[in-house]
Design a protein around this motif. Structure first.
Motif, PDB file in Angstrom:
ATOM      1  N   LEU A  53      -4.325   4.049  55.587  1.00  0.00           N
ATOM      2  CA  LEU A  53      -5.180   3.625  54.484  1.00  0.00           C
ATOM      3  C   LEU A  53      -5.377   2.116  54.498  1.00  0.00           C
TER       4      LEU A  53
ATOM      5  N   HIS B 125      -9.865   2.830  55.022  1.00  0.00           N
ATOM      6  CA  HIS B 125     -10.302   3.129  53.663  1.00  0.00           C
ATOM      7  C   HIS B 125     -11.833   3.226  53.617  1.00  0.00           C
ATOM      8  N   LEU B 126     -12.510   2.239  54.220  1.00  0.00           N
ATOM      9  CA  LEU B 126     -13.981   2.237  54.181  1.00  0.00           C
ATOM     10  C   LEU B 126     -14.561   3.438  54.917  1.00  0.00           C
ATOM     11  N   LYS B 127     -13.841   3.922  55.907  1.00  0.00           N
ATOM     12  CA  LYS B 127     -14.388   5.044  56.675  1.00  0.00           C
ATOM     13  C   LYS B 127     -13.843   6.393  56.221  1.00  0.00           C
TER      14      LYS B 127
ATOM     15  N   ARG C 111     -10.213  10.452  51.869  1.00  0.00           N
ATOM     16  CA  ARG C 111     -10.712  11.833  51.998  1.00  0.00           C
ATOM     17  C   ARG C 111      -9.764  12.640  52.891  1.00  0.00           C
TER      18      ARG C 111
ATOM     19  N   GLU D 175      -6.593  13.487  50.962  1.00  0.00           N
ATOM     20  CA  GLU D 175      -6.814  14.570  49.998  1.00  0.00           C
ATOM     21  C   GLU D 175      -6.953  15.917  50.694  1.00  0.00           C
ATOM     22  N   GLU D 176      -7.629  15.928  51.817  1.00  0.00           N
ATOM     23  CA  GLU D 176      -7.797  17.193  52.537  1.00  0.00           C
ATOM     24  C   GLU D 176      -6.432  17.710  53.002  1.00  0.00           C
TER      25      GLU D 176
ATOM     26  N   ARG E  39      -4.477  19.131  50.135  1.00  0.00           N
ATOM     27  CA  ARG E  39      -4.917  20.490  49.793  1.00  0.00           C
ATOM     28  C   ARG E  39      -4.401  21.492  50.817  1.00  0.00           C
TER      29      ARG E  39
ATOM     30  N   LEU F 244     -11.056   2.581  65.569  1.00  0.00           N
ATOM     31  CA  LEU F 244     -11.218   4.028  65.684  1.00  0.00           C
ATOM     32  C   LEU F 244     -11.011   4.716  64.343  1.00  0.00           C
TER      33      LEU F 244
ATOM     34  N   TYR G 215      -1.621   9.103  68.156  1.00  0.00           N
ATOM     35  CA  TYR G 215      -2.746   8.623  67.366  1.00  0.00           C
ATOM     36  C   TYR G 215      -3.872   9.644  67.440  1.00  0.00           C
TER      37      TYR G 215
ATOM     38  N   THR H 122      -7.792   9.876  66.277  1.00  0.00           N
ATOM     39  CA  THR H 122      -8.749   8.880  65.828  1.00  0.00           C
ATOM     40  C   THR H 122     -10.060   9.501  65.358  1.00  0.00           C
TER      41      THR H 122
ATOM     42  N   THR I 297     -11.910  13.742  61.084  1.00  0.00           N
ATOM     43  CA  THR I 297     -12.786  14.429  60.141  1.00  0.00           C
ATOM     44  C   THR I 297     -12.051  15.676  59.673  1.00  0.00           C
ATOM     45  N   ALA I 298     -12.636  16.337  58.657  1.00  0.00           N
ATOM     46  CA  ALA I 298     -11.975  17.529  58.136  1.00  0.00           C
ATOM     47  C   ALA I 298     -11.843  18.598  59.221  1.00  0.00           C
ATOM     48  N   SER I 299     -12.858  18.705  60.083  1.00  0.00           N
ATOM     49  CA  SER I 299     -12.753  19.760  61.092  1.00  0.00           C
ATOM     50  C   SER I 299     -11.695  19.404  62.146  1.00  0.00           C
TER      51      SER I 299
ATOM     52  N   LYS J 299      -8.233  20.484  60.890  1.00  0.00           N
ATOM     53  CA  LYS J 299      -7.990  21.903  61.133  1.00  0.00           C
ATOM     54  C   LYS J 299      -7.390  22.100  62.528  1.00  0.00           C
TER      55      LYS J 299
END
Ligand SMILES: Cc1cc2nc3c(=O)[nH]c(=O)nc-3n(C[C@H](O)[C@H](O)[C@H](O)COP(=O)(O)O)c2cc1C
Ligand code: SF4
Ligand code: FES
Ligand code: FES
Lengths: 154, 633
Positions: free
Chosen positions: A79, A84-86, A90, A93-94, A97, A125, A135, A137, A140-142, A145
């Motif tokens: 963070l 943070h900007l990118k 999120r 949080e993902e 959950r 990155l 690492y 980089t 994304t949410a996918s 997974k």
């Protein structure tokens, strides 16, 4: 007696019996075991001559020390400012959950510990996630997974 | 983390003079054939994260297996950060100087077959000019590099940081040997003072003056005196000190030894951030090699001067970057700042005179001694001499390490070297100086990056982070971000900092939830004043800067949050909704599969809709959609 205590003498021997080496000792114990047990704290306190209350005040002041065991896998989400900007938040949080825990907690089955860090030096990155020492980089949410799947299939 | 280099054996020939050093240097240079191919693979943190260790392994394996003539068998070297991290892993091929980007292990076979054996470039790995699309072959021709002035970064990315011989070949330890042979300690101090060098750790205090202060203190109360490297780099979005320690550890060490000689110190400390294990490892190796060569330890280069140093790893507390807190931490205690009624040059570590300088400050010292104060002060501006390394990150095309003369305008760094922002529009703001700094708006893009101009703009040089923001970044959110960071990192010793920062953050929380009142802006300003006046250390006194500068330069955006309950950048969750543009949606279902609330519905290959009542505005659909169909309202 817990398993930390049996091997701790070897760590202690590396340093002179001086208060200034308290932080070195706590760091070495933590890197060997992932956390510092009550018994270890007592032994380090005896060895360095730092009163136990003061040793705890040091161990709780610095964020990198843990006094509880951690999960088998440690997920640390960056963070730092670039992350943070990118969208680093999120990602936190993902994961919260998906794992059903809050950042800073460990899952009940002791499989995962979720944590946040401030910049790991790979800002180009962003957002970055450290899965154990690896690492990951441009997260994304996918990707999350896939990362969790990969860890679970090990 | 594994290091790509095979362990080098330390030639434990002790050097006893400048002549010995020169002989060794000549031997190393003579043994090296400059026409023989060499592969330099970036092993900086960014490229490691991008898979450069696999690339190094592939080179080693393929070279061992392939049938390559001994004459062209390439040397393989893992280097520190080569600079353009966003295009990593980077590989540099000598002697042609070819610059390859985004190299994967699967590209290595081609590089060996084409470039090493047939001396032809691998087109697809070359850097492409963003405007013309034309491939560019060498680093020197790429604007990102040609527009910089790389003095501190000169050897980083070119040498193997784990080899003292690599460092000696490019002139390492020449300054130390010269000073020990031809300069008195006072002359070293004077040279540093005349260079105009100012500390790179943030405040820009003149280094020579700090050293002179320490000498006076020693005169007054006697030794011992300590020299300390501040490698805590706590700014959460900056990695230049990390890159210097990882990529050229001997530069920092040589600077420290020179400082010790100048000040008469026999013991030094390097305090390094916990998250930088590779920096610790490379500095440990550098110290061990320097000791074996008689450059550190007893009777350095047979001069009669002895000095040694130890590494202390930080333990994850931002406030420990502050000088007195750092000393307390080295003493083994909880690192809280002490009042500075007496300056730390007089009463620092264990109550003794101590000189603390930043990593980059120390790395400048050998250059000043080697090339002279006049050369040094000819770079930069009269009041901010030399160069500065910046860490250019955020919404900018070229992300990485940038070194330019002090006083270079922001626009040159962001728009020319950085290649502008991805959308091609003007950038919105640049945040400089991290949590103690400020946001500089595009209208001030001609501001020179030097200590005084930045302070005048209400920002700060800080350690050198430059975070580029575009129209999708919200200034209230960035203000909140830094306040939350500092609130968590405040040691809690003084009330204005501990409670004031929390109160300020709560007000910004309200703004971003659409619950702000117009009077709150004044409350923020008076709280800021109280913290600036009442806090003990600079963590507190500079903490309001990010928030204050955003109010100063982006008042309209604050007012939009307060009066209209709108976040123009589309960031503050409680003020936005998501919807799907039916014309752009292809019905690919990517977002629907990932939505944690299952609130995106629609038939396959038909436009989808988001159920606004169930949506938690997590932003996953926005991030996932490849067709820009998700809209923020
Ligand atoms: C809260 C806080 C954090 C700091 N963190 C750092 C840091 O990470 N690295 C650094 O070099 N200086 C840091 N500084 C500045 C140091 O206190 C000190 O001024 C600097 O290391 C002196 O070296 P210089 O004169 O070479 O800049 C920090 C200051 C404060 C108040
Ligand atoms: S200003 Fe903040 S961080 Fe500094 S001493 Fe006071 S409470 Fe601690
Ligand atoms: S901000 Fe995340 S790696 Fe630097
Ligand atoms: S880490 Fe490889 S270019 Fe920066």
């Amino acid at each position: 007696m817990d398993h930390q205590v049996e091997a701790i003498d070897e760590i202690l021997e590396h340093y002179p019996e001086e208060p200034e080496f308290l932080i070195f000792l706590l760091q070495d114990i933590q890197s060997a075991y992932g956390f510092i047990s009550k018994e270890s704290m007592q032994m380090v306190s005896d060895y360095t001559g730092v009163p136990i209350t003061q040793a705890y005040s040091v161990a709780t002041f610095y964020q990198s020390f843990r006094l509880e065991p951690i999960g088998e896998h440690e997920l640390r989400v960056c963070l730092g400012t670039a992350c943070h900007l990118k969208g680093g938040q999120r990602i936190v949080e993902e994961l919260e959950r998906k794992l059903n825990i809050k950042a800073g907690e460990t899952t009940e089955d002791m499989m995962y510990t979720l944590d946040t860090v401030n910049c790991v030096g790979a800002c180009a990155l962003a957002p970055v996630l450290l899965a154990d020492e690896k690492y990951e980089t441009n997260i994304t949410a996918s990707k999350i997974k896939k990362i969790l799947k990969k860890i679970e299939s090990k | 983390m594994s290091n790509g280099n095979t362990a080098i054996s330390i030639d434990s020939i002790r050097l006893n003079s400048l002549e010995d050093l020169n002989t060794l240097r000549q031997n190393i240079i003579d043994k090296h054939d400059p026409n023989k191919p060499e592969v330099l693979i970036c092993h900086g943190t960014g490229c490691i994260a991008n898979g450069s260790v696999e690339v190094i392994d592939a080179f080693k394996k393929i070279c061992a297996d392939a049938d390559i003539d001994a004459k062209i068998m390439p040397g393989i070297k893992a280097t520190g950060c080569q600079g353009l991290c966003s295009k990593g892993p980077l590989v540099l091929i000598k002697p042609q100087g070819l610059f390859y980007q985004k190299v994967k292990a699967s590209d290595v076979e081609d590089i060996i077959q084409k470039t090493i054996i047939k001396n032809e470039p691998v087109e697809r790995l070359l850097y492409k000019d963003p405007k013309t699309g034309k491939p560019i072959k060498t680093e020197e021709e790429i604007p990102y590099y040609s527009l910089q002035k790389r003095v501190i970064l000169k050897n980083i990315g070119k040498i193997d940081p784990t080899s003292i011989h690599d460092k000696i070949a490019v002139g390492g330890y020449q300054a130390l040997a010269k000073a020990l042979k031809t300069m008195t300690p006072e002359e070293v101090v004077t040279e540093v003072a005349n260079s105009g060098l100012r500390g790179r750790g943030g405040a820009g205090f003149p280094t020579g003056r700090k050293w002179q202060g320490a000498l006076k203190a020693v005169e007054k109360k006697g030794g011992p005196v300590y020299v300390v490297v501040n490698g805590d780099e706590g700014d959460p979005g900056a990695f230049m000190d990390c890159a210097i320690m990882e990529g050229d550890p001997h530069a920092v060490l040589e600077g420290l030894i020179l400082g010790a000689y100048a000040l008469g110190a026999n013991k030094g400390y390097l305090y390094i951030r916990a998250e930088y294990p590779l920096a610790v490892k490379h500095l440990e190796m550098a110290m061990e090699q320097a000791r074996a060569h008689g450059l550190l330890g007893d009777n350095i280069l047979n001069s009669g001067f002895s000095f040694d140093a130890q590494i202390n790893r930080g333990a994850g507390a931002f406030v420990c970057g502050e000088s007195t807190a750092l000393f307390t931490s080295i003493e083994g205690k909880a690192g809280t700042p002490r009042p500075k009624y007496v300056r730390s040059v007089e009463e620092g570590l264990w109550g003794n005179p101590t000189v603390l300088n930043n990593v980059e400050t120390w790395a400048n010292i050998p250059l000043i001694i080697k090339k002279g104060a006049d050369w040094y002060s000819s770079i930069g501006t009269p009041k901010s001499t030399g160069t500065k390394v910046f860490c250019l990150v955020g919404k900018v095309n070229n992300v990485g390490l940038v070194e330019v003369p002090m006083g270079t305008p922001i626009t040159k760094i962001v728009d020319e070297i950085g290649g502008g922002i991805p959308s091609g529009k003007p950038f919105k703001a640049v945040q400089t100086g991290g949590p103690s700094g400020g946001c500089i708006p595009n209208k001030l893009k001609d501001t020179p990056m030097d200590f005084d101009s930045l302070t005048d703009a209400g920002a700060m040089m800080g350690s050198g982070a430059m975070i580029v923001m575009d129209e999708h970044d919200c200034v209230v959110d960035i203000g909140r971000y830094f306040l939350r960071f500092l609130e968590e990192e405040s040691c809690g010793k003084c009330i204005p900092c501990r409670l004031g920062l929390t109160k300020m953050r709560e007000i910004l929380d309200n703004f971003s939830a659409g619950k702000g009142k117009i009077e709150d802006i004044e409350t923020l300003q008076s709280l800021a004043k109280a913290i600036q006046d009442g806090a003990l250390c600079a963590l507190g006194t500079s903490a309001p800067n990010p928030c204050l500068t955003t109010i100063k330069f982006f008042k309209d955006e604050y007012l939009a949050h307060i009066n209209d309950q709108k976040c123009p950048a589309g960031v503050c969750k409680e003020l936005i909704t998501y919807s799907i543009d039916p014309d752009a949606c292809t019905g690919c279902r990517s977002c629907a599969r990932l939505c944690p609330e299952n609130c995106i519905t629609g038939k396959k290959k038909e436009p989808h809709v988001i159920n606004a009542d169930k949506c938690i505005r997590c932003g996953i659909c926005l991030e996932t959609c490849k067709f820009d169909a998700v809209q923020v309202n």
